[in-house]
Enzyme design. Structure first.
Site, mmCIF file in Angstrom:
data_model
loop_
_atom_site.group_PDB
_atom_site.id
_atom_site.type_symbol
_atom_site.label_atom_id
_atom_site.label_comp_id
_atom_site.label_asym_id
_atom_site.label_seq_id
_atom_site.Cartn_x
_atom_site.Cartn_y
_atom_site.Cartn_z
ATOM 1 N N LYS A 59 0.828 -1.207 0.000
ATOM 2 C CA LYS A 59 0.000 0.000 0.000
ATOM 3 C C LYS A 59 0.860 1.254 0.000
ATOM 4 C CE LYS A 59 -3.593 -2.714 2.194
ATOM 5 N NZ LYS A 59 -4.159 -3.209 3.458
ATOM 6 N N GLN A 103 -4.670 -1.977 9.644
ATOM 7 C CA GLN A 103 -4.339 -3.261 9.015
ATOM 8 C C GLN A 103 -4.817 -4.420 9.889
ATOM 9 O OE1 GLN A 103 -2.940 -3.728 5.884
ATOM 10 N NE2 GLN A 103 -3.500 -5.854 6.272
ATOM 11 N N ASP A 126 -10.814 2.474 4.081
ATOM 12 C CA ASP A 126 -11.182 1.086 3.776
ATOM 13 C C ASP A 126 -12.677 0.902 3.541
ATOM 14 O OD1 ASP A 126 -9.154 -0.760 3.407
ATOM 15 O OD2 ASP A 126 -8.725 -0.963 5.540
#
Length: 287
Positions: A59, A103, A126
């Site tokens: 990422k 994460q 997200d």
């Protein structure tokens, strides 16, 4: 070895991801030149899980490619939930941070749902916050989970008709299955949601014009379970010593599919690219 005649049926996630990244890079440059703002992504990693570290690196590399400023926040595995929530609160109030990514998975003593709900919905890169999920359910698609968003982008780029089509999703997670169902319903597909406990799964998958598989079971979907001409997205990934496998028996199913994503190189790159798009969206909406 794959027969060359089937290669045109492969949805190249890497090429699509590059297209999305080019769009994001252009948007980032516009923000910087016109408003003096560089979009910023904060990634939170708790513990030292090797797979999680790898995903964060992927990422961050994508951020570098598109011009997004990425900053990593590391907490030791024995941190407390309160310490994690305090970090999230500080990032929520940091005007230089436009998107926050937690994460997963977290160490067992953490509550991931509480942590995700602590992230400001406006910085929820997200798309997992209940507020953004709720907006999705009423057809207001803003910050949605990245993988379903990537699937929709692929459907659009390949001009796959969705309205009135039978769409079957195998997997009912909050990350893929449920939001994927909502996004397809928003486009007037007739949607069935199945999972590994579904009786006679084949009965459902055989009727699918569009099949999205996200069960995490190696080669769950065989060639006799799909109809000729189906469009298939394989979201699953299983890592073994001899390689990486998806939920779909790719080499045999491709002979019946009109379009299909490979594993790796299909949905994965698109997911990361859509994350970049979301960070840009967060930055634009912060103005």
């Amino acid at each position: 070895m794959l027969d060359e005649s089937y290669e045109s049926r492969i949805i190249d996630g890497k090429v699509l991801a590059q297209q999305v990244e080019e769009e994001v890079r252009s948007g980032v440059e516009d923000l910087e030149s016109n408003r003096g703002i560089t979009p910023g992504l904060a990634t939170i990693l708790v513990g030292d899980d090797p797979a999680s570290k790898m995903y964060v690196r992927l990422k961050h590399r994508a951020c570098e490619r598109v011009g997004i400023r990425a900053e990593d926040f590391l907490l030791p595995a024995d941190s407390t939930q309160e310490e994690l929530l305090a970090l999230i609160d500080s990032l929520n109030n940091n005007k230089d941070v436009h998107g926050i990514l937690l994460q997963l998975p977290l160490p067992e003593h953490f509550s991931p749902q509480e942590a995700m709900e602590a992230i400001s919905p406006a910085k929820d890169a997200d798309g997992f916050h209940p507020y953004n999920m709720g907006k999705l359910m009423i057809g207001d698609e803003g910050l949605v989970p990245c993988t379903p968003h990537g699937v929709i982008r692929a459907l659009e780029e390949y001009n796959v008709p969705v309205k009135g089509k039978n769409a079957v999703i195998v997997g009912h997670s909050n990350v893929v299955g449920k939001p994927m169902a909502a996004m397809l319903l928003n486009r007037n597909a007739s949607v069935s949601v199945c999972h590994i406990f579904t009786d006679d799964l084949k009965k459902y998958t055989l009727g699918a014009d569009i099949l999205v598989v996200a069960a995490g079971v190696k080669h769950l979907i065989k060639a006799d379970m799909v109809k000729e001409g189906a469009v298939i997205f394989d979201v699953g990934i299983t890592k073994e010593e001899d390689g990486v496998y998806g939920d779909v028996d790719f080499e045999n199913v491709i002979k019946k599919a009109s379009l299909i994503t490979p594993v790796p190189g299909g949905v994965g790159p698109l997911t990361v690219a859509m994350l970049m798009k979301h960070v840009l969206m967060c930055a634009e909406k912060s103005l």
